[in-house]
Write a protein that holds these residues in place. Structure first.
Motif, PDB file in Angstrom:
ATOM      1  N   UNK A  23       1.019  -1.266  -0.033  1.00 18.15           N
ATOM      2  CA  UNK A  23       0.062   0.129  -0.107  1.00 18.15           C
ATOM      3  C   UNK A  23       0.851   1.207   0.027  1.00 18.15           C
ATOM      4  N   UNK A  24       0.733   2.157  -0.869  1.00 16.11           N
ATOM      5  CA  UNK A  24       1.440   3.325  -1.028  1.00 16.11           C
ATOM      6  C   UNK A  24       0.382   4.599  -1.013  1.00 16.11           C
ATOM      7  N   UNK A  25       0.794   5.759  -0.738  1.00 12.23           N
ATOM      8  CA  UNK A  25      -0.150   6.691  -0.464  1.00 12.23           C
ATOM      9  C   UNK A  25       0.437   8.025  -1.030  1.00 12.23           C
ATOM     10  N   UNK A  26      -0.690   8.897  -1.352  1.00 10.39           N
ATOM     11  CA  UNK A  26      -0.108  10.349  -1.626  1.00 10.39           C
ATOM     12  C   UNK A  26      -1.186  11.375  -0.759  1.00 10.39           C
ATOM     13  N   UNK A  27      -0.515  12.117   0.083  1.00 11.71           N
ATOM     14  CA  UNK A  27      -1.233  12.853   0.791  1.00 11.71           C
ATOM     15  C   UNK A  27      -0.371  14.116   1.192  1.00 11.71           C
ATOM     16  N   UNK A  28      -1.062  15.344   1.705  1.00  8.45           N
ATOM     17  CA  UNK A  28      -0.435  16.359   2.304  1.00  8.45           C
ATOM     18  C   UNK A  28      -0.488  16.170   3.736  1.00  8.45           C
ATOM     19  N   UNK A  29       0.673  16.728   4.393  1.00  6.28           N
ATOM     20  CA  UNK A  29       0.597  16.689   5.691  1.00  6.28           C
ATOM     21  C   UNK A  29       0.941  15.509   6.525  1.00  6.28           C
ATOM     22  N   UNK A  30       0.159  15.118   7.447  1.00 14.04           N
ATOM     23  CA  UNK A  30       0.430  13.636   8.310  1.00 14.04           C
ATOM     24  C   UNK A  30      -0.607  12.874   8.355  1.00 14.04           C
ATOM     25  N   UNK A  31      -1.051  12.120   7.501  1.00 18.42           N
ATOM     26  CA  UNK A  31      -2.526  11.394   7.439  1.00 18.42           C
ATOM     27  C   UNK A  31      -2.127  10.211   8.438  1.00 18.42           C
ATOM     28  N   UNK A  32      -3.258   9.717   9.060  1.00 12.45           N
ATOM     29  CA  UNK A  32      -3.157   8.483   9.594  1.00 12.45           C
ATOM     30  C   UNK A  32      -3.516   7.454   8.817  1.00 12.45           C
ATOM     31  N   UNK A  33      -2.962   6.068   9.085  1.00 14.94           N
ATOM     32  CA  UNK A  33      -3.339   5.231   7.970  1.00 14.94           C
ATOM     33  C   UNK A  33      -3.930   3.899   8.711  1.00 14.94           C
ATOM     34  N   UNK A  34      -4.589   3.204   7.848  1.00 20.03           N
ATOM     35  CA  UNK A  34      -5.475   2.205   8.487  1.00 20.03           C
ATOM     36  C   UNK A  34      -5.464   1.073   7.433  1.00 20.03           C
ATOM     37  N   UNK A  35      -5.583  -0.018   7.905  1.00 17.46           N
ATOM     38  CA  UNK A  35      -5.995  -1.291   7.361  1.00 17.46           C
ATOM     39  C   UNK A  35      -7.125  -2.000   7.857  1.00 17.46           C
ATOM     40  N   UNK A  36      -8.225  -2.278   7.007  1.00 16.97           N
ATOM     41  CA  UNK A  36      -9.457  -2.907   7.142  1.00 16.97           C
ATOM     42  C   UNK A  36      -9.504  -4.222   6.469  1.00 16.97           C
ATOM     43  N   UNK A  37     -10.353  -5.203   7.111  1.00 20.12           N
ATOM     44  CA  UNK A  37     -10.374  -6.278   6.534  1.00 20.12           C
ATOM     45  C   UNK A  37     -11.914  -6.538   6.534  1.00 20.12           C
ATOM     46  N   UNK A  38     -12.385  -7.252   5.447  1.00 25.45           N
ATOM     47  CA  UNK A  38     -13.665  -7.567   5.026  1.00 25.45           C
ATOM     48  C   UNK A  38     -13.804  -8.908   4.803  1.00 25.45           C
ATOM     49  N   UNK A  39     -14.355  -9.801   5.804  1.00 29.40           N
ATOM     50  CA  UNK A  39     -14.678 -11.210   5.593  1.00 29.40           C
ATOM     51  C   UNK A  39     -15.848 -11.434   4.617  1.00 29.40           C
ATOM     52  N   UNK A  40     -15.919 -12.580   3.946  1.00 28.26           N
ATOM     53  CA  UNK A  40     -17.096 -12.684   3.164  1.00 28.26           C
ATOM     54  C   UNK A  40     -18.760 -12.760   3.742  1.00 28.26           C
ATOM     55  N   UNK A  41     -19.333 -11.744   3.084  1.00 28.27           N
ATOM     56  CA  UNK A  41     -20.709 -11.295   3.599  1.00 28.27           C
ATOM     57  C   UNK A  41     -20.796 -10.393   4.950  1.00 28.27           C
ATOM     58  N   UNK A  42     -19.750  -9.971   5.277  1.00 24.58           N
ATOM     59  CA  UNK A  42     -19.730  -8.948   6.427  1.00 24.58           C
ATOM     60  C   UNK A  42     -19.480  -7.508   5.963  1.00 24.58           C
ATOM     61  N   UNK A  43     -19.328  -6.666   6.895  1.00 23.27           N
ATOM     62  CA  UNK A  43     -18.871  -5.363   6.582  1.00 23.27           C
ATOM     63  C   UNK A  43     -17.231  -5.079   6.908  1.00 23.27           C
ATOM     64  N   UNK A  44     -16.772  -4.216   6.583  1.00 19.82           N
ATOM     65  CA  UNK A  44     -15.276  -3.815   6.890  1.00 19.82           C
ATOM     66  C   UNK A  44     -15.288  -3.857   8.234  1.00 19.82           C
TER      67      UNK A  44
END
Lengths: 112, 114
Positions: A23-44
């Motif tokens: 995962x790479x990103x482009x942002x100004x300033x100092x963002x917070x970064x997250x990883x989410x997971x989505x299992x089948x049939x569910x929300x993130x």
């Protein structure tokens, strides 16, 4: 503008293999970064996060380190299990009303 | 654990019908998001609210979609008239609206327009 780029899937691994999802990103300033997971049939659901440079987020054996010099937040796990089969999303919060900028998701299938 | 609740979980209806999807955010959360997920487009932000006021609905087709928060415990997303291209999974998420705090997702409404 702000953006997140994830490696394309699907990724298919055997149980106990090593996992990296880039995962790479482009942002100004100092963002917070997250990883989410989505299992089948569910929300993130939140997997892990990091809020400043060199922070390491970890959860359920997954890790990701906030690298400002390479603008990256790669997800890793040393030994995947069948139960890790899911779609993984990288996201950043650049402070714009708490609206997250999302990657397209990477599908992971782990075979026994 | 507190959860975001979405109803219905599944909806199948014919083109032209009105569809209403409901979301109960986590108590105490002041920010609510509506997303649409499809294989082709991935996860798209449709609209979001802070303290029940709409902040941004630029991701939503205005002619047929509308989103509201009648009160702090209910958010609605309506489609009228529905079209087959609206078939997707619609997610609601809520959050505290503070830095570094995550969004909490419901399990989604799987919508099929025939």
């Amino acid at each position: 503008g702000n953006s997140v780029t994830q490696m394309e899937g699907p990724v298919t691994l055997s149980e106990e293999a090593f996992l990296t999802i880039n995962c790479t990103y482009t942002a100004t300033g100092y963002p917070s970064l997250f990883w989410y997971v989505q299992y089948p049939g569910e929300g993130l659901q939140l997997l892990l996060k990091a809020t400043k440079a060199d922070d390491k987020g970890s959860n359920k054996g997954f890790e990701a380190t906030y690298r400002k010099e390479t603008t990256s937040f790669h997800l890793e796990k040393g030994s995947v299990q069948v139960s890790d089969s899911a779609v993984y999303f990288c996201a950043l919060d650049a402070g714009n009303n708490r609206k997250l900028i999302w990657g397209l998701g990477t599908s992971l299938a782990v075979n026994p | 654990d507190a959860r975001v609740t979405q109803t219905p979980r599944h909806k199948v209806t014919e083109m032209g019908q009105e569809v209403t999807m409901r979301c109960q955010p986590i108590l105490g959360h002041n920010t609510v998001f509506w997303y649409r997920q499809t294989m082709m487009q991935g996860l798209e932000l449709l609209a979001y609210f802070r303290n029940r006021a709409p902040l941004d609905d630029s991701g939503m087709p205005k002619d047929r979609f509308s989103a509201e928060m009648p009160d702090a415990t209910l958010a609605t997303l309506k489609i009228q008239p529905s079209e087959p291209r609206d078939s997707a999974v619609y997610f609601c998420a809520s959050g505290l609206g503070q830095p570094n705090q995550p969004q909490h997702f419901g399990d989604g409404t799987r919508l099929s327009i025939l």
